[in-house]
Design an enzyme around this catalytic site. Structure first.
Site, mmCIF file in Angstrom:
data_model
loop_
_atom_site.group_PDB
_atom_site.id
_atom_site.type_symbol
_atom_site.label_atom_id
_atom_site.label_comp_id
_atom_site.label_asym_id
_atom_site.label_seq_id
_atom_site.Cartn_x
_atom_site.Cartn_y
_atom_site.Cartn_z
ATOM 1 C CG ASP A 1 69.324 -26.069 -37.879
ATOM 2 O OD1 ASP A 1 68.940 -24.894 -37.748
ATOM 3 O OD2 ASP A 1 69.017 -26.775 -38.869
ATOM 4 C CG ASP B 1 69.422 -32.470 -39.446
ATOM 5 O OD1 ASP B 1 70.601 -32.879 -39.537
ATOM 6 O OD2 ASP B 1 68.916 -31.657 -40.229
#
EC number: 2.7.11.1
Length: 328
Positions: free
Chosen positions: A201, A217
């Site tokens: 991502d 993340d």
């Protein structure tokens, strides 16, 4: 897990404080919620003025083995001097539990937002993505899934057919657009790439800048093609995207060879992300945070607009893919 647990309704501030205290951490500053819909993430300061981030994983999304693979990847990257936010260990454990929740504690790394229009910063990110993939290619995830059409297209299509969030009067046209998009993706999708562990991502919001990039993340880390971690950094018209891609790949290849056949997957991956994102919102609708923050999902105009977006992406998929200057 109960539905209440799934939607974090049982995760109260006292629960978080107790979970941290059980690991020897006394929260001194209160808890500041950070921007995360999938999980619950809080920044805080302890009694010694050290700053941390605690992340409570959404129940029933990832198994313990899958979360541990995320942690292992982050620690592998850290050992290879790739700047990434990696979890801290308590009694040699990075994955912690409290009242049925999985959670992890990270150092608060800080930094300013990565500037996607800054070509110097873009070059740095390309270089470090090469290093990230150099580490990611050493082995694959065994518990986390691969990026593929089943999870990102076929399963969402089944969800769209049964959900009541799509107005009945618009559902037929919307499903027709989804079917055309799936067909267009399938015509372009191929497997002529090496699977490797990815960030998964890697958009500008998941990169901080502090004298260089810091990747944060890894919650969506998966096996997949390298280009998945490159295409979300591209923006603007085709000419601008090509210039950005040239710069990223040149820097990337200082550490890791880039397979140019993957360029044909950029628009299929974009389409898959569009479909998967919409299905994700529908799946999470029972979480009170989602109707509150995404009220437009119930709007008829939204579904008309989404139908148009999918049909436009079908047209994009029929255009020649983004290409780099030929090598001689």
């Amino acid at each position: 897990m109960t539905c209440n647990a799934f939607t974090f309704q049982t995760l109260h501030p006292d629960t978080i404080m107790d979970a941290l205290f059980a690991q020897g951490i006394r929260v001194d500053s209160g808890l500041t919620a950070l921007n995360s819909y999938e999980n619950r993430v809080y920044q805080f300061q302890d009694e010694n003025r050290r700053r941390y981030v605690v992340k409570f994983y959404r129940p029933e999304r990832w198994s313990a083995a899958q979360i541990l693979e995320e942690h292992e990847f982050a620690l592998d990257l850290q050992r290879d001097d790739v700047p990434v936010a990696a979890p801290l260990a308590f009694n040699h454990q990075t994955l912690l539990t409290h009242q049925g929740f999985y959670f992890a504690v990270f150092p608060s790394v800080g930094g300013r937002q990565f500037e996607a229009d800054n070509l110097d910063q873009m070059e740095w990110v390309g270089r470090y993505l090469g290093r990230l993939h150099q580490t990611g290619s050493k082995k694959r995830f065994t518990h986390r899934p691969d990026i593929g059409v089943k999870e990102y297209l076929i399963e969402p299509r089944q969800l769209f057919e049964t959900t009541t969030l799509i107005p009945a009067s618009l559902k037929e046209a919307f499903l027709s657009a989804v079917d055309k998009l799936i067909d267009a993706v399938m015509e372009q999708w191929h497997s002529r790439f090496n699977l490797l562990r990815l960030h998964g991502d890697c958009h500008a919001g998941n990169i901080l800048w502090r004298d260089g990039p810091m990747f944060v993340d890894l919650d969506d880390a998966r096996n997949g093609p390298a280009v998945q971690d490159l295409w979300m950094l591209l923006h603007g018209d085709k000419a601008e995207q090509r210039m950005q891609l040239e710069m990223i790949v040149e820097a990337y290849e200082e550490f890791c060879e880039f397979n140019r056949t993957e360029l044909g997957l950029i628009e299929p991956l974009r389409a898959m992300r569009q479909v998967y994102y919409l299905a994700w919102l529908i799946r999470r609708w029972d979480d009170p945070a989602f109707p509150k923050n995404f009220p437009w999902l119930c709007s008829e105009d939204q579904w008309r607009r989404q139908t148009s977006i999918f049909l436009n992406q079908v047209n994009v998929l029929q255009e020649p893919p983004l290409a780099l200057t030929p090598m001689y």
